[in-house]
Design a protein around this motif. Sequence first.
Motif, PDB file in Angstrom:
ATOM      1  N   ASN D  12       0.829  -1.207   0.000  1.00  0.00           N
ATOM      2  CA  ASN D  12       0.000   0.000   0.000  1.00  0.00           C
ATOM      3  C   ASN D  12       0.866   1.261   0.000  1.00  0.00           C
ATOM      4  OD1 ASN D  12      -1.360   2.333   1.060  1.00  0.00           O
ATOM      5  ND2 ASN D  12      -3.087   0.969   1.421  1.00  0.00           N
ATOM      6  N   GLU D  13       0.575   2.164  -0.909  1.00  0.00           N
ATOM      7  CA  GLU D  13       1.421   3.360  -1.001  1.00  0.00           C
ATOM      8  C   GLU D  13       0.621   4.647  -0.878  1.00  0.00           C
ATOM      9  OE1 GLU D  13       4.582   3.806  -0.938  1.00  0.00           O
ATOM     10  OE2 GLU D  13       5.248   1.738  -1.072  1.00  0.00           O
ATOM     11  N   THR D  14      -0.585   4.560  -0.396  1.00  0.00           N
ATOM     12  CA  THR D  14      -1.363   5.795  -0.221  1.00  0.00           C
ATOM     13  C   THR D  14      -0.622   6.756   0.711  1.00  0.00           C
ATOM     14  OG1 THR D  14      -2.877   4.150   0.645  1.00  0.00           O
ATOM     15  CG2 THR D  14      -3.840   6.160  -0.351  1.00  0.00           C
ATOM     16  N   VAL D  15      -0.703   8.002   0.337  1.00  0.00           N
ATOM     17  CA  VAL D  15      -0.054   8.982   1.210  1.00  0.00           C
ATOM     18  C   VAL D  15      -0.962   9.268   2.387  1.00  0.00           C
ATOM     19  CG1 VAL D  15       0.808  11.314   1.353  1.00  0.00           C
ATOM     20  CG2 VAL D  15       1.153   9.988  -0.726  1.00  0.00           C
ATOM     21  N   ALA D  16      -0.446   9.071   3.554  1.00  0.00           N
ATOM     22  CA  ALA D  16      -1.247   9.353   4.743  1.00  0.00           C
ATOM     23  C   ALA D  16      -1.287  10.861   4.969  1.00  0.00           C
ATOM     24  CB  ALA D  16      -0.628   8.681   5.954  1.00  0.00           C
ATOM     25  N   SER D  17      -2.423  11.334   5.345  1.00  0.00           N
ATOM     26  CA  SER D  17      -2.523  12.766   5.625  1.00  0.00           C
ATOM     27  C   SER D  17      -3.743  12.976   6.469  1.00  0.00           C
ATOM     28  CB  SER D  17      -2.650  13.535   4.310  1.00  0.00           C
ATOM     29  OG  SER D  17      -3.389  14.708   4.515  1.00  0.00           O
TER      30      SER D  17
END
Lengths: 256, 256, 349, 349, 318
Positions: D12-17
């Motif tokens: 998983n490479e979603t950018v956490a924000s």
Amino acid sequence: MEPVLKARNLVKRYGRVTAIDNCDFDLYPGEILAVIGDNGAGKSSLIRAISGATIPDAGEVWLEGQKVAFHSPNAARSAGVETVYQQLAMSPALSITDNMFMGREIRRPGILGKWFRMLDRPAMQKFAREKLSELGLMTIQNINQAVETLSGGQRQGVAVARAAAFGSKVIILDEPTAALGVKESRKVLELILDVKSRGIPIILISHNMPHVFELADRIHIHRLGKRICVVDPSQISMSDAVALMTGAMKPDDIPA
Amino acid sequence: MEPVLKARNLVKRYGRVTAIDNCDFDLYPGEILAVIGDNGAGKSSLIRAISGATIPDAGEVWLEGQKVAFHSPNAARSAGVETVYQQLAMSPALSITDNMFMGREIRRPGILGKWFRMLDRPAMQKFAREKLSELGLMTIQNINQAVETLSGGQRQGVAVARAAAFGSKVIILDEPTAALGVKESRKVLELILDVKSRGIPIILISHNMPHVFELADRIHIHRLGKRICVVDPSQISMSDAVALMTGAMKPDDIPA
Amino acid sequence: MSDSYESAANSNETVASFGQPRSFAHKVQHALHVTPSLVPLMVLMAAILGFAIVLGDKFLSPFAMTLILQQVQIVGIVALAQSLVILTAGIDLSVGAVMVLSSVVMGQFTFRYGLPPEVAIICGLICGALCGLISGVLVAIIKLPPFIVTLGMWQVVLATNFLYSKNETIRSQDIEANAAILQFFGSRIEIGGAIFTYGVIFMILLAFLLAYALRYTAWGRHVYAVGDDPEAAELSGVNVRRTLISVYVLSGLICAFAGWTLIGRIGSVSPTSGQLSNIESITAVVIGGISLFGGRGSILGTLFGALIVGVFTLGLRLAGADPQWTNLLIGMLIIAAVAVDQWIRKVSA
Amino acid sequence: MSDSYESAANSNETVASFGQPRSFAHKVQHALHVTPSLVPLMVLMAAILGFAIVLGDKFLSPFAMTLILQQVQIVGIVALAQSLVILTAGIDLSVGAVMVLSSVVMGQFTFRYGLPPEVAIICGLICGALCGLISGVLVAIIKLPPFIVTLGMWQVVLATNFLYSKNETIRSQDIEANAAILQFFGSRIEIGGAIFTYGVIFMILLAFLLAYALRYTAWGRHVYAVGDDPEAAELSGVNVRRTLISVYVLSGLICAFAGWTLIGRIGSVSPTSGQLSNIESITAVVIGGISLFGGRGSILGTLFGALIVGVFTLGLRLAGADPQWTNLLIGMLIIAAVAVDQWIRKVSA
Amino acid sequence: DGHSTSACLITKTDTNPFFVKMREGAVAAAEANGVDLQAFAGQFDGDHETQVAAIETCIASGASGILLTASDTSAITVAVQQARDAGLLVIALDTPLSPADAADATFATDNFEAGRLIGAWAAGQLGDAAADAKIGLLNINQSQPTVGVLRNQGFLQGFGIELGDPNRWGDEEDPRIVGHDVSNGAEEGGRTGMESLLAIDPMINVVYTINEPAAAGAYEALKSIGREDDVLIVSVDGGCPGVTNVAEGVIGATAQQYPLDMARLGIEAIAQYAKDKTLPETSPGLDFFNTGVALVTDSPVEGVPSITSEEGLELCWG
Ligand SMILES: Nc1ncnc2c1ncn2[C@@H]1O[C@H](COP(=O)(O)OP(=O)(O)OP(=O)(O)O)[C@@H](O)[C@H]1O
Ligand SMILES: Nc1ncnc2c1ncn2[C@@H]1O[C@H](COP(=O)(O)OP(=O)(O)OP(=O)(O)O)[C@@H](O)[C@H]1O
Ligand SMILES: [Mg+2]
Ligand SMILES: [Mg+2]
């Protein structure tokens, strides 16, 4: 069963960062609860909020069914909640003994202690030496050595020994083995099991999955500031746990 | 083959503690050399002595066959030896970018840079963002954030990214994954392999045996301040390596 | 699988130990290192020896030796208060002002309002403790930097002192006649040519009392812990606020005692006293080896620090140095004393 | 086996924000937080507003406003030097003494030795830089605590000043006739009732120059890093010694410029000037929001800090307060200003 | 060295030129009389604790006598008594002790008289305008040392203003007083103090200053707003730069003191005492020996005796 430690809707913001985002938390009697999550997921923030080191912006905490609001780590400590923080909380210039007994020193019996408030150094040293031996931290040459002269791993060991020695209701360990060697890690894990066998529940934050799966009774998976689910290590694979905590898998997808 | 980095008879005493005790050390071109040992064995002291962070009481160091005596980490750094120390060496109040470029800032092109010595912030920020993305440290929201607002793991990641970005001859990593999560640890390990594929040799200190055995070409086993032996991970079991480093087994007893 | 290799770790339990016995010189250095007040003590001895060789009997007489004690008693007591604050990584610029205000309160309460001098003394002591309490609350609870708090308090207390006293000195003759107890600390014991005033004795007793409290009580350990790293102290169970407030109150109280001693020393109550006490006390503390960053050093060092300055001042004056040359030399000696100290620490580390 | 679960991490490479937009008030607070000099600026504005309401035109006139600038120019320049040192977690008690010695050198080299005043000025500037160099070497290389080093230097430099000048003042009229360039910074530009001396303009330009250097050059970043944590700075590649020495030399040089400005302001060369400069400059720095523990704060804050003290001093005098009451109120205001500052920071954190 | 008699000089500070010259006078006189001299000084004006320590040191060093300009005239008396008990002759210079007979003798300027002279001169100079003069006063510092109070109150009395408590300044009711400020007796403080007074009332036309450096600073402040020619500045001291300033019209009048005389007389008295134990005399009608004070001005006023700046320059001290 009633949780020993329960938290609901905890919130903590740092400026624009929400470190704890409406997080719930439950610890049941006698269990080892592991908390896992990415770096920056907010695990340390959560346990700091529970243990009085930071005061949450919102939310409630119950200890053995009683609502509590610890305004200092000392308050939590006197209520029996003992914590090893990730940044170790030691006074570098003071000795190992002094650090172990900080805030709960033993005084001499009789007049010396009562009127002159004199510390019972020999008793404290004896106790400290015993606790460190139990952990196998025998490379420490001198119990009166200043903490700043210890290696990173040795300091970690002293902190864990302190918590194990004094915790009566809950022991919280934030990455207790991060800086430890193989042998010392093993000792800490044994110590954790030992504490558990005394009936005291433990919260263990760790990035070491094999350790987590070996010890934990339940695993609290933390992501983006909140608990996304609690899993049973015997029912889930390490891969799935990691996938959950990194967001690759949704809790709904857990194979039953 | 000539070692890239070689040390002979290094000695360092702290008061009554001998942290490095006539230690030898060899790093060969293009290899990953793991250094393992108990807490307090003197691993950090050894690499501090090699990289100029402390000046050894005795002993000699060669870099690419040239005798060197680094009197400051900066000297080692300019010679191409880049180190991530166990206590991270960051300036908490400064931003991630500032920390990454500390001591080797990029100036603006033209008059602004030459005469007014103005920093090229956009260029530095771009570079820093790229390096952190490579490491997957995307949870860092703002590249100009002060380092003190990062979680322990995030700081670790920044330090590793810095070393990987600038090291040209040797990269030394003292427990780079100790505070890192599963995902981030993996990224660091990949980065180490990536650096190795660029032909730069790496010294890796770690307590994580699976990681060590996965990556290392050779393992330097450290005990009581000196190298007791160097082993080949494909020729020895983890148990034997651990037994060697804790003293349960003598080097002579290694099964051939 | 993890057990398979980790279990190997348990098979050996030999105690590691790779310290080795060192030479005598190293033992001395080690002793210096663990007992930091030995360093200023040695500097002090060296200074006395030096002046004794140059000046002979004039300097080495019991009279001159005890004169130094008398001359440092005020700064010495104030420096003990200062030490406590500095050990918590604070600094107290208001010590001199608090001292003078307390002595003025003792004097004016007796003479302006006709209170019994004993009561006036208690009021003066309360006044000092109260000033300390204000600083303490501002530092510990509102979390303002101690430098600024005490800088402000210095101005406030000094101005209050001048306004309240109307710049009037209460004369020694009047005090002697009507309220001799105000001059209590000026009483003296003569042994041979040596003169010990009660103030000197008080200073020495106080130093040992504080040294005991810092070393052998939980409170003392907490003072060090707070100075070392307040956040770590808080996390490991020290009540940082209470410790800080207790230190400032105690410091104020000691300053009030210094004010009482001051009346004994100069005989009168003068509102212009003590204006250099802050800088002199800080000098004594730092020469005595307590770190300005808190948490390190021994309070006996402070006593030696004050005496070092006293010895140099008297010695240079007796040697006939002009005051500006004396200042110049003392300035250099401050640096030199600390350099020597630093050097010894380095060698022994 | 380790790969089996660790590989799951890569999927998983979603950018956490998880930041979220905040209210306008929060934005203001955030702005205050990232631009620390805004806080003293606001205190300054509030103080001016307050006095303007109470005193009206008398205070709000261009004359009075620019008078404040003139009155703070010396302390302002010295406080800029002090800021640099404090940013490195040091402190410089010798600033006032260095300033006066430099001005005495400029005057005496002209009048005693008959050097051209331009040459004498350069000698004075070198003298200041040299004093800074000595402190810098002692702090950076011999690693003595800055407080002690500059305490010693203060004594040494001040004594040298009195010995060398023989306590003689060089009169304004003589300077005007023979070496007018010494009074250069006293020249003035009048715009309406507003009077700007070159000294005031120099102070403001210097503040902006230093703010630029600290923010936009590598040297500036190193100064902050050294103040923040010298060991970490050293490990991460800063030449700590060189940075420290450069800071002390620059500070000495700025003090020498302050000495030159001083001649412009008081007309004459007087060896008794500037004795309170050290404490006044530290006050300005800390009110300006620079941490005494180093590494945090903005140098423009110092300028505002100096102006805050200037506004209160003049304002209270105009309001008719007696000097003792003025001191008392300034003491309270020092504390209050920092308390407000702290409060704003806390809310915005 | 080698002299049988030794003496100590203890001044308030050793930075004020007044005391520097006093010391030079004492050194010269000591040389002439075969006396060893040790000089001491407080750290700032008002610092009596250092002076106490100095007296003790003198006793320890076996001196025969002490010349003392006291910073706190009553607080110092205990130490003085100690010295006298130890057989030393103590002479107060410049400033009488309180009580004056606490010292064996006093050679002093009458500071109140010095102030009164400049006050009377200023009033005379203004003539009828004195009735609505606007007066600013620049004192030494907020601790109000005695000399500062005496000069200030003397000036006000000389000018014809009713005093409040004569032991402190700042409690007068007269509307002609614009304000009191402090100068630390130096140029910088003089200028800042003057500016503050001018901000209160820019039409100030009489300025009292504690000493001539403060006067020079005040002049700079006036010059910066172009009022240097229509304000009377008066001062006390009579140092050479100050008298030169009188000659050049910077200062209207100054009351000159004679520190060199004080020091010389003091040393002679100690030498005499060491020889045959005779004590010095006092001036007739006073409890101290008045070393005199003279008003120096180039525009004399009737009824106020004065000398010209030329004469003043011959007598000046630094
Ligand atoms: N004092 C602080 N000020 C500002 N931001 C903070 C502060 N403490 C934590 N944060 C932020 O809150 C978030 C959660 O941090 P926290 O330390 O709780 O993470 P963590 O899960 O313990 O990570 P790790 O595994 O690396 O220890 C991070 O983004 C961090 O930057
Ligand atoms: N600055 C110092 N002062 C005194 N002793 C020190 C100092 N630094 C290290 N030591 C001692 O030297 C020994 C080796 O420490 P070192 O930090 O090199 O161990 P390490 O192998 O890196 O351990 P770890 O795995 O826990 O990091 C330890 O006994 C430690 O107490
Ligand atoms: Mg954490
Ligand atoms: Mg290590």
